[in-house]
Design a protein around this motif. Sequence first.
Motif, short mmCIF file in Angstrom:
data_model
loop_
_atom_site.label_atom_id
_atom_site.label_comp_id
_atom_site.label_asym_id
_atom_site.label_seq_id
_atom_site.Cartn_x
_atom_site.Cartn_y
_atom_site.Cartn_z
N TYR A 235 -13.83 -31.60 24.52
CA TYR A 235 -13.61 -30.21 24.09
C TYR A 235 -12.26 -30.01 23.43
CZ TYR A 235 -17.75 -29.19 26.86
OH TYR A 235 -19.04 -29.17 27.37
N ASN A 236 -11.57 -31.10 23.12
CA ASN A 236 -10.30 -31.04 22.40
C ASN A 236 -9.27 -30.16 23.11
OD1 ASN A 236 -8.64 -31.82 20.26
ND2 ASN A 236 -9.13 -29.99 19.07
N LEU A 237 -9.21 -30.28 24.43
CA LEU A 237 -8.24 -29.54 25.21
C LEU A 237 -7.01 -30.40 25.47
CD1 LEU A 237 -10.59 -27.91 27.88
CD2 LEU A 237 -9.73 -26.90 25.76
N SER A 238 -5.88 -29.76 25.61
CA SER A 238 -4.65 -30.49 25.90
C SER A 238 -4.75 -31.14 27.28
CB SER A 238 -3.45 -29.54 25.85
OG SER A 238 -2.27 -30.19 26.26
N PHE A 239 -4.24 -32.37 27.39
CA PHE A 239 -4.31 -33.10 28.66
C PHE A 239 -3.37 -32.49 29.68
CE2 PHE A 239 -3.69 -36.78 31.50
CZ PHE A 239 -5.00 -37.15 31.72
N PHE A 240 -2.20 -32.02 29.22
CA PHE A 240 -1.20 -31.42 30.10
C PHE A 240 -0.97 -29.96 29.73
CE2 PHE A 240 0.00 -35.97 29.87
CZ PHE A 240 -0.11 -36.30 31.21
N LEU A 241 -0.27 -29.24 30.61
CA LEU A 241 0.15 -27.88 30.31
C LEU A 241 1.15 -27.88 29.17
CD1 LEU A 241 0.80 -26.47 33.93
CD2 LEU A 241 -1.14 -25.95 32.45
N ASN A 242 1.24 -26.76 28.45
CA ASN A 242 2.27 -26.66 27.42
C ASN A 242 3.64 -26.45 28.07
OD1 ASN A 242 2.44 -23.91 28.06
ND2 ASN A 242 1.04 -23.32 26.43
N SER A 243 4.68 -26.55 27.27
CA SER A 243 6.05 -26.54 27.80
C SER A 243 6.40 -25.24 28.50
CB SER A 243 7.05 -26.81 26.66
OG SER A 243 6.91 -25.86 25.62
N SER A 244 5.95 -24.11 27.96
CA SER A 244 6.29 -22.82 28.57
C SER A 244 5.65 -22.68 29.95
CB SER A 244 5.83 -21.67 27.66
OG SER A 244 4.43 -21.67 27.48
N SER A 245 4.42 -23.19 30.09
CA SER A 245 3.75 -23.13 31.40
C SER A 245 4.44 -24.05 32.40
CB SER A 245 2.28 -23.53 31.26
OG SER A 245 1.57 -22.62 30.44
N VAL A 246 4.88 -25.22 31.94
CA VAL A 246 5.59 -26.15 32.82
C VAL A 246 6.88 -25.51 33.33
CG1 VAL A 246 6.82 -28.35 32.93
CG2 VAL A 246 4.60 -28.22 31.79
N VAL A 247 7.61 -24.86 32.43
CA VAL A 247 8.86 -24.20 32.83
C VAL A 247 8.58 -23.10 33.85
CG1 VAL A 247 10.75 -22.73 32.02
CG2 VAL A 247 10.07 -24.74 30.69
N THR A 248 7.52 -22.33 33.63
CA THR A 248 7.16 -21.27 34.57
C THR A 248 6.85 -21.83 35.96
OG1 THR A 248 6.23 -19.92 32.79
CG2 THR A 248 5.54 -19.39 35.03
N VAL A 249 6.10 -22.94 35.99
CA VAL A 249 5.77 -23.57 37.27
C VAL A 249 7.03 -24.09 37.95
CG1 VAL A 249 4.63 -25.54 38.34
CG2 VAL A 249 3.42 -24.19 36.63
N LEU A 250 7.91 -24.74 37.21
CA LEU A 250 9.14 -25.28 37.78
C LEU A 250 10.02 -24.17 38.35
CD1 LEU A 250 10.08 -28.02 35.16
CD2 LEU A 250 9.07 -28.35 37.42
N ILE A 251 10.11 -23.06 37.64
CA ILE A 251 10.92 -21.94 38.12
C ILE A 251 10.31 -21.36 39.40
CG2 ILE A 251 11.64 -19.57 37.61
CD1 ILE A 251 11.95 -20.40 34.70
N THR A 252 8.98 -21.20 39.40
CA THR A 252 8.30 -20.63 40.57
C THR A 252 8.51 -21.50 41.81
OG1 THR A 252 6.60 -19.64 39.16
CG2 THR A 252 6.08 -19.90 41.50
N VAL A 253 8.25 -22.80 41.65
CA VAL A 253 8.41 -23.72 42.78
C VAL A 253 9.88 -23.83 43.17
CG1 VAL A 253 8.08 -26.10 43.57
CG2 VAL A 253 6.33 -24.99 42.17
N GLY A 254 10.77 -23.80 42.18
CA GLY A 254 12.20 -23.87 42.47
C GLY A 254 12.68 -22.69 43.30
N ILE A 255 12.21 -21.50 42.94
CA ILE A 255 12.58 -20.30 43.70
C ILE A 255 12.05 -20.38 45.12
CG2 ILE A 255 12.22 -17.81 43.89
CD1 ILE A 255 12.24 -17.68 40.85
N LEU A 256 10.78 -20.79 45.26
CA LEU A 256 10.19 -20.92 46.59
C LEU A 256 10.93 -21.97 47.42
CD1 LEU A 256 7.96 -20.24 48.62
CD2 LEU A 256 6.53 -21.97 47.53
N GLY A 257 11.23 -23.12 46.78
CA GLY A 257 11.96 -24.17 47.48
C GLY A 257 13.36 -23.71 47.89
N GLY A 258 14.01 -22.94 47.01
CA GLY A 258 15.34 -22.42 47.34
C GLY A 258 15.31 -21.47 48.53
N LEU A 259 14.29 -20.61 48.57
CA LEU A 259 14.16 -19.68 49.69
C LEU A 259 13.93 -20.43 51.00
CD1 LEU A 259 11.96 -16.87 48.06
CD2 LEU A 259 14.39 -16.75 48.65
N MET A 260 13.07 -21.45 50.95
CA MET A 260 12.82 -22.24 52.15
C MET A 260 14.07 -22.97 52.60
SD MET A 260 8.92 -23.76 51.71
CE MET A 260 9.30 -24.68 50.23
#
Length: 262
Positions: free
Chosen positions: A60-85
């Motif tokens: 279906y000609n889909l990208s194998f990985f997330l695009n860069s903006s989505s990766v940054v969003t995930v990293l920020i989300t997990v980073g904030i959660l990890g920082g709180l923990m």
Amino acid sequence: MGYSIIVAVIYCLPFIWALWSGIDVRNGKREHTNWKGPLLLFVVTAVVSVVVNSYLTFSYNLSFFLNSSSVVTVLITVGILGGLMGIINIITTMIARRKNWPKTMHNPKVIWIIFGSIAGSLLIFLLWFMPIGQKISYVVTLNNAVSAMEASTENDDISLVQVLSEADCVSRRCAPNYNNVFYVRNNLDQPKEVQVKIRALNNNEEEVKVIDSEIVELDPDDMKMVTTEETIKSGNIWEQYSFKTEERVAYYQYNFRHRDLE
């Protein structure tokens, strides 16, 4: 949404197995935690996910990985959660030292390992497994659009079908918006620039929204998702939708116009 939940459940199975085994050790039902079974299940799940993702990418000609903006969003989300923990663990450790809590009550090293495992598992899920569920949903939606177009009895120059009106909210307590996906097809034997106006209706056939699509180029018998000013084009294609409504779209009416390519 449904396929993402299924993928999430499958992803959690090895962790649930390991946790259950650890509880049995603590309750004296077994001597050692069973790591081999959960690890083998996780490896099998990972291999299957690679196969499925590869199939979706090449078929279906889909990208194998997330695009860069989505990766940054995930990293920020997990980073904030990890920082709180981390902050919680640091504060709890300081309190434990002042009150001389035994390590059986609070062991900072163990807590760091647990928090790190949670953050790492969440990172892997958001970067790899959840997108696979979203891709499967996208492919199912695309195939439904093709089937609906083939089953349509309309003889208009331009055809429009609705393939999705899904709540963008998991909890029933919140007031969800609905993501709506429409596809448009050029039934003519010449390429055209096409624009449609959609009048979305609820179950009572009351007007929910009227919205114009963006102009799209369509080859003969070509079909594409309808995009509007509400479509977030910076996101991955499997996350995109035509427009949002506050109620589920049950019926729709549309007008269209087309012209030859300039």
